[in-house]
Scaffold this active site. Structure first.
Site, PDB file in Angstrom:
ATOM      1  N   LEU A 141     -47.297   7.054  85.239  1.00  0.00           N
ATOM      2  CA  LEU A 141     -45.904   6.962  84.830  1.00  0.00           C
ATOM      3  C   LEU A 141     -45.821   7.359  83.363  1.00  0.00           C
ATOM      4  O   LEU A 141     -46.733   7.060  82.584  1.00  0.00           O
ATOM      5  CB  LEU A 141     -45.365   5.534  85.001  1.00  0.00           C
ATOM      6  CG  LEU A 141     -45.298   4.979  86.430  1.00  0.00           C
ATOM      7  CD1 LEU A 141     -44.798   3.538  86.408  1.00  0.00           C
ATOM      8  CD2 LEU A 141     -44.406   5.831  87.319  1.00  0.00           C
ATOM      9  N   ASP A 142     -44.734   8.026  82.988  1.00  0.00           N
ATOM     10  CA  ASP A 142     -44.540   8.382  81.585  1.00  0.00           C
ATOM     11  C   ASP A 142     -44.522   7.121  80.729  1.00  0.00           C
ATOM     12  O   ASP A 142     -44.227   6.016  81.211  1.00  0.00           O
ATOM     13  CB  ASP A 142     -43.221   9.131  81.397  1.00  0.00           C
ATOM     14  CG  ASP A 142     -43.194  10.463  82.120  1.00  0.00           C
ATOM     15  OD1 ASP A 142     -44.279  10.996  82.417  1.00  0.00           O
ATOM     16  OD2 ASP A 142     -42.088  10.962  82.381  1.00  0.00           O
ATOM     17  N   ARG A 143     -44.780   7.300  79.457  1.00  0.00           N
ATOM     18  CA  ARG A 143     -44.807   6.160  78.536  1.00  0.00           C
ATOM     19  C   ARG A 143     -43.511   5.347  78.591  1.00  0.00           C
ATOM     20  O   ARG A 143     -43.530   4.116  78.618  1.00  0.00           O
ATOM     21  CB  ARG A 143     -45.035   6.654  77.104  1.00  0.00           C
ATOM     22  CG  ARG A 143     -45.073   5.545  76.066  1.00  0.00           C
ATOM     23  CD  ARG A 143     -45.289   6.096  74.670  1.00  0.00           C
ATOM     24  NE  ARG A 143     -45.413   5.034  73.688  1.00  0.00           N
ATOM     25  CZ  ARG A 143     -45.617   5.224  72.400  1.00  0.00           C
ATOM     26  NH1 ARG A 143     -45.735   6.459  71.928  1.00  0.00           N
ATOM     27  NH2 ARG A 143     -45.727   4.198  71.584  1.00  0.00           N
TER      28      ARG A 143
END
Length: 316
Positions: A141-143
């Site tokens: 997952l993106d930050r």
């Protein structure tokens, strides 16, 4: 006061390991550091000084580090390590609820303090699973994205989960709060995604990119304090930044996404995207498994500005 400040129990997964390597995995310190501690007589196993780093440990053994080294180890062990909630754990895998702001695995600009680091701290055997720079990580997952992820604790589970992802058998459902209203209540965005030609760190819809499909449906629409839509998005593929890029490409940029979208009007400071539901087959038993991550507080606060509640989003 005892001078044995750090006390650790050897888990079953480290049975038969060298003491210097076991201590390294349990504390996050380098092998050279833990080998030096053993050589200096600072490490005890079940009350006896470990005479060499090659000494093998047994599950349930108590490892203690004396005061000076223990203080340094405790500080290092907790420095920059991400926190997360565990939704499920067994000997093959762990399902976590990743908070926004946490990087999934080490990379440029983020050498430590990642979810992968925290997982290895809690489950040392994961250090040997998957790719060395992203132990146990089978998808990311993106930050700025919060929500549910599954990670592997064994090589067999890693291979099985990666295969399910490749076959598109893993179902991933996201909640997305976007600026604007879509032309229809449901739709599929079928557009390849690749590196942006001008900004190589960004992604873009590109004819030279890899196939990418995002399915969406409208959960609620809002007109105040701005035109916005709560969307339920399903990934058929899993390209980098896929939902963010796809929604922006059809005029529905995510609120709070400074890269591809528009700043959210509430100052939350991250893309309002949440991985709400994940379903897959257990790689060992084949049993169907499904997990939901509750809507995080900041996302709920944004919905409240529109007069909505997190319970409005269906996870099943």
């Amino acid at each position: 006061m005892s001078d044995r400040l750090l006390s650790l129990e050897i888990p079953e997964s480290l049975s038969g390991e060298r003491i210097d390597r076991a201590l390294s995995l349990l504390t996050g310190r380098s092998r050279s550091d833990t080998s030096k501690m053993v050589a200096e007589g600072c490490v005890l196993i079940d009350g006896e000084v470990a005479r060499a780093g090659s000494v093998r440990v047994a599950p349930g053994s108590r490892v203690e580090v004396t005061e000076v080294q223990a203080v340094a180890l405790v500080r290092e062990r907790h420095r920059g390590v991400a926190s997360f909630d565990v939704l499920h754990a067994d000997r093959d895998l762990v399902v976590v609820d990743k908070p926004s702001g946490v990087v999934t695995h080490p990379g440029t600009g983020h050498p430590q303090g990642t979810l992968a680091d925290a997982l290895v701290q809690r489950y040392p055997e994961m250090a040997e699973v998957g790719e060395p720079d992203r132990p146990g990580i089978v998808h990311r997952l993106d930050r700025g994205t919060s929500g549910v992820m599954v990670c592997a604790r064994s090589p067999a589970a890693y291979d099985g989960l990666v295969e399910q992802l490749a076959r598109r058998e893993v179902r991933r459902i996201y909640a997305a709060l976007a600026r604007g209203h879509p032309p229809s209540p449901t739709g599929t965005i079928d557009a390849p995604i690749g590196r942006d030609r001008e900004h190589r760190t960004l992604m873009a819809v590109s004819a030279e990119g890899r196939e990418a499909r995002t399915h969406y449906s409208v959960v609620e629409t809002y007109a105040h304090p701005c035109d916005a839509t709560l969307l339920r998005c399903g990934l058929e593929t899993g390209r980098t930044h896929q939902i963010r890029v796809h929604l922006a490409s059809i005029g529905l940029p995510l609120l709070g996404d400074l890269t591809y979208g528009v700043p959210d009007p509430f100052g939350i400071g991250r893309p309002l995207l949440h991985a709400a539901r994940l379903t897959f087959r257990h790689p060992a038993s084949g049993a169907a498994m499904g997990f939901s991550a509750p809507m995080p507080k900041d996302f709920g606060e944004a919905l409240a500005r529109f007069g909505s509640e997190p319970s409005a989003f269906p996870t099943d």
